[in-house]
Write a protein that holds these residues in place. Structure first.
Motif, mmCIF file in Angstrom:
data_model
loop_
_atom_site.group_PDB
_atom_site.id
_atom_site.type_symbol
_atom_site.label_atom_id
_atom_site.label_comp_id
_atom_site.label_asym_id
_atom_site.label_seq_id
_atom_site.Cartn_x
_atom_site.Cartn_y
_atom_site.Cartn_z
ATOM 1 N N UNK A 128 3.982 -4.902 36.256
ATOM 2 C CA UNK A 128 4.523 -3.807 35.441
ATOM 3 C C UNK A 128 3.729 -3.682 34.139
ATOM 4 N N UNK A 129 3.597 -4.786 33.419
ATOM 5 C CA UNK A 129 2.899 -4.746 32.129
ATOM 6 C C UNK A 129 1.421 -4.399 32.281
ATOM 7 N N UNK A 130 0.737 -5.082 33.190
ATOM 8 C CA UNK A 130 -0.703 -4.802 33.317
ATOM 9 C C UNK A 130 -0.918 -3.407 33.904
ATOM 10 N N UNK A 131 -0.023 -3.000 34.811
ATOM 11 C CA UNK A 131 -0.169 -1.674 35.435
ATOM 12 C C UNK A 131 -0.066 -0.549 34.422
ATOM 13 N N UNK A 132 0.870 -0.672 33.479
ATOM 14 C CA UNK A 132 1.024 0.380 32.466
ATOM 15 C C UNK A 132 -0.229 0.440 31.588
ATOM 16 N N UNK A 133 -0.679 -0.718 31.118
ATOM 17 C CA UNK A 133 -1.856 -0.734 30.237
ATOM 18 C C UNK A 133 -3.084 -0.194 30.979
ATOM 19 N N UNK A 134 -3.291 -0.668 32.223
ATOM 20 C CA UNK A 134 -4.461 -0.207 32.991
ATOM 21 C C UNK A 134 -4.424 1.313 33.204
ATOM 22 N N UNK A 185 7.128 -0.098 41.274
ATOM 23 C CA UNK A 185 6.933 0.279 39.863
ATOM 24 C C UNK A 185 6.370 1.696 39.815
ATOM 25 N N UNK A 186 7.034 2.563 39.096
ATOM 26 C CA UNK A 186 6.554 3.941 38.937
ATOM 27 C C UNK A 186 6.132 4.184 37.499
ATOM 28 N N UNK A 187 4.977 4.822 37.312
ATOM 29 C CA UNK A 187 4.485 5.146 35.963
ATOM 30 C C UNK A 187 4.153 6.640 35.926
ATOM 31 N N UNK A 188 4.713 7.325 34.931
ATOM 32 C CA UNK A 188 4.510 8.768 34.789
ATOM 33 C C UNK A 188 4.235 9.050 33.320
ATOM 34 N N UNK A 189 3.334 9.987 33.033
ATOM 35 C CA UNK A 189 3.103 10.319 31.620
ATOM 36 C C UNK A 189 3.451 11.779 31.337
ATOM 37 N N UNK A 190 3.934 12.009 30.131
ATOM 38 C CA UNK A 190 4.140 13.367 29.635
ATOM 39 C C UNK A 190 3.181 13.561 28.471
ATOM 40 N N UNK A 233 -0.133 14.944 34.918
ATOM 41 C CA UNK A 233 0.306 14.385 36.199
ATOM 42 C C UNK A 233 -0.730 13.409 36.753
ATOM 43 N N UNK A 234 -2.001 13.598 36.350
ATOM 44 C CA UNK A 234 -3.088 12.781 36.900
ATOM 45 C C UNK A 234 -2.834 11.266 36.833
ATOM 46 N N UNK A 235 -2.305 10.747 35.724
ATOM 47 C CA UNK A 235 -2.145 9.278 35.666
ATOM 48 C C UNK A 235 -0.986 8.714 36.489
ATOM 49 N N UNK A 236 -0.183 9.560 37.119
ATOM 50 C CA UNK A 236 0.994 9.067 37.857
ATOM 51 C C UNK A 236 0.577 7.936 38.798
ATOM 52 N N UNK A 237 1.272 6.805 38.678
ATOM 53 C CA UNK A 237 0.856 5.607 39.412
ATOM 54 C C UNK A 237 2.059 4.934 40.065
ATOM 55 N N UNK A 238 1.849 4.541 41.312
ATOM 56 C CA UNK A 238 2.868 3.783 42.032
ATOM 57 C C UNK A 238 2.290 2.409 42.342
ATOM 58 N N UNK A 239 3.032 1.361 42.003
ATOM 59 C CA UNK A 239 2.594 0.004 42.348
ATOM 60 C C UNK A 239 3.691 -0.621 43.201
ATOM 61 N N UNK A 240 3.369 -1.017 44.439
ATOM 62 C CA UNK A 240 4.337 -1.702 45.281
ATOM 63 C C UNK A 240 4.069 -3.195 45.110
#
Lengths: 304, 209
Positions: A168-174, A265-270, A151-158
């Motif tokens: 979106x692209x840079x946010x996922x990689x970062x 933009x929402x980013x979630x990892x499993x 859950x730690x990497x969960x990221x929201x970018x407005x």
């Protein structure tokens, strides 16, 4: 078998054990393929340990990971299904309590204000349940046991709309780089675009339920998934940060229509141990676990 | 990491000489005693030592495991370890250097790596940090032969209590901080960050307008 709260509870208990101890078919096979094709020797030892873990969890009916996660439910309830949502939820909670008491789940529900563990995996808003009314008389419940580390990497970018896809692209990689080995790669990465914060975080998490290798039906969305997956795996973070070809097993993209002024933009990892499954009840109380898992059979582990 | 890894089988108590042989990238398997401690247990142990009191177990030469296990009591009153993979070690970074100095543990097992202060303490006091495959809780439990003891169970609860495990061939553990000042993850993630810049440029060139 008549449909009752008790029937549901018993079925949910079997379902909880299946999801907690039996890896979903798609992830098991993806890890197996990764193990067979990985050339980095240390990364390979990690994939080998993961496969051994999955097999021991299956054959000894143990949780795959000691962090048995937070339970998330997506409930599709047929308009003509005879039982009401609260009865369904109570039946699920009873099954959770039983599985926790018997040592199949670690008590993971902590009251943040009073620093007290409920001891049984239920609590305020836990399990976290999404309801969706659907036509018909069936009940379909999808369960995700979501680990805390991933859950730690969960990221929201407005983002502003003009910079939307760039962010979106840079946010996922970062995000993947920032958290490196912590969320237990190889990962499933959920990414979503939409109008607001809650919409995209929710869609990104639900996207983790889609099977590995299945592409989004929209060709543009499918292309985003493929491009991100390729880029993430070029990073070479690798299983538990030991390098190699597999940082992610897949990327799952989802989108909702956005507001003209927003591009959330929402980013979630499993983690590799993304434990998920689907159970379906008929109105007469009969049920089937629709998802396939690694299960014990005649002294061996098979997919069923 | 590339090339075939060196493999070591260690038995507790572990000596400074055992530790000094190890380098980042080596794979180790441990037989003997491993003691768990997460956030609260670190605090507890350091408080006891601060008061000048003795710990219920002498940690010198032993293995510290960042782990909050799933356990259950058998009908005969003994404990069964159901699942026991590692937890994120970085949470203990602020207290680990002091912990190493005061307890004399020789191997710390966890996941995700640790920071500069821990690496410095490991160089000074001769210890290593090794990673057990995160999430592999069933595999870990399978290598734990028995629970020797548990401390502060009532006070800290199951995941946070100090569990003393007797283990056999516990591994594979990959050394990521050695006693010579090397920290594998720091170097690896630096390389990843460099690659990320190129990868982002390439991705941005694919955006359709």
């Amino acid at each position: 078998m008549a449909l009752s709260r008790e029937t549901l509870e018993k079925a949910f208990y079997d379902f909880i054990l299946r999801v907690s101890t039996g890896m979903p078919e798609d992830i098991y096979l993806a890890i197996k393929r990764a193990y067979e094709t990985e050339e980095n020797p240390v990364a390979k030892t990690q994939l080998e340990a993961i496969l051994k873990d999955m097999n021991i969890a299956c054959s000894e009916t143990r949780p795959i990971c000691q962090d048995t996660g937070t339970p998330y439910l997506w409930v599709e309830i047929g308009e003509d299904f005879p039982l009401k949502p609260l009865v369904i939820e109570e039946a699920f909670k009873s099954a959770l309590r039983k599985a926790t008491k018997e040592g199949y789940l670690r008590p993971n529900a902590v009251d943040p204000l009073y620093a007290k563990n409920s001891g049984d995996n239920t609590g305020r808003f836990i399990p976290w349940v999404h309801y969706e009314p659907v036509p018909g008389d069936k009940l379909t419940v999808r369960l995700l046991f979501k680990g805390g580390g991933s859950e730690a990497p969960s990221t929201l970018i407005m983002s502003t709309p003009l910079k939307g896809f760039e962010n979106l692209y840079t946010g996922v990689i970062d995000t993947i780089v920032r958290y490196g080995p912590l969320p237990c790669p190889p990962l499933i990465v959920g990414v979503a675009i939409g109008a607001g914060a809650d919409i995209v975080m929710s869609l990104a998490k639900k996207a983790l339920l889609r099977p590995i290798g299945q592409r989004h039906p929209d060709p543009k969305a499918a292309k985003i998934e493929e491009e991100l997956l390729e880029a993430i795996n070029k990073l070479g973070v690798g299983p538990h940060g030991f390098g190699g070809k597999y940082t992610a097993l897949d990327v799952k993209f989802e989108y909702a229509h956005r507001h003209p002024a927003t591009f959330a933009i929402g980013i979630v990892t499993g983690c590799w141990a993304t434990r998920r499954g689907t159970i379906q009840f008929e109105s007469d109380g009969s049920y089937r676990i629709l998802s396939k898992h690694l299960v014990p059979e005649g002294g061996a582990c098979v997919i069923r | 990491m590339s090339g075939e890894a060196r493999v070591f089988h260690l038995r507790t108590p572990i000596s400074d000489e055992d530790v000094e042989k190890l380098r980042v990238g080596d794979i180790i398997y441990i037989t003997g005693i491993m003691v768990t401690a997460r956030d609260e247990a670190h605090k507890k142990i350091l408080e006891v030592l601060e008061r000048g009191e003795k710990l219920p177990i002498d940690l010198r030469g032993l293995v510290l495991y960042h782990c909050g296990p799933v356990v259950r009591k058998r009908p005969d009153g003994t404990w069964e370890v159901v699942a026991a993979g590692p937890t994120t070690s970085m949470r203990m970074e602020s207290v680990e250097a002091e912990f190493i100095a005061k307890t004399g543990v020789k191997v710390i097992v966890g996941k995700g790596g640790m920071g500069r202060r821990t690496a410095e303490a490991m160089k000074k006091y001769k210890a290593v940090y090794a990673v057990f495959t995160g999430g592999a809780g069933a595999l870990a439990a399978n290598r734990i032969k028995r629970v020797v003891d548990v401390y502060w169970l009532e006070e800290l609860g199951i995941p946070e209590a100090v569990w003393v495990f007797e283990v056999e061939e516990f591994g594979p553990l990959v050394v990521t901080i050695d006693s010579h000042g090397n920290n594998y993850y720091e170097k690896h993630m630096e390389e990843v960050r460099k690659r990320a810049e190129e990868i982002k440029k390439e991705l941005l060139s694919k955006i359709e307008h």
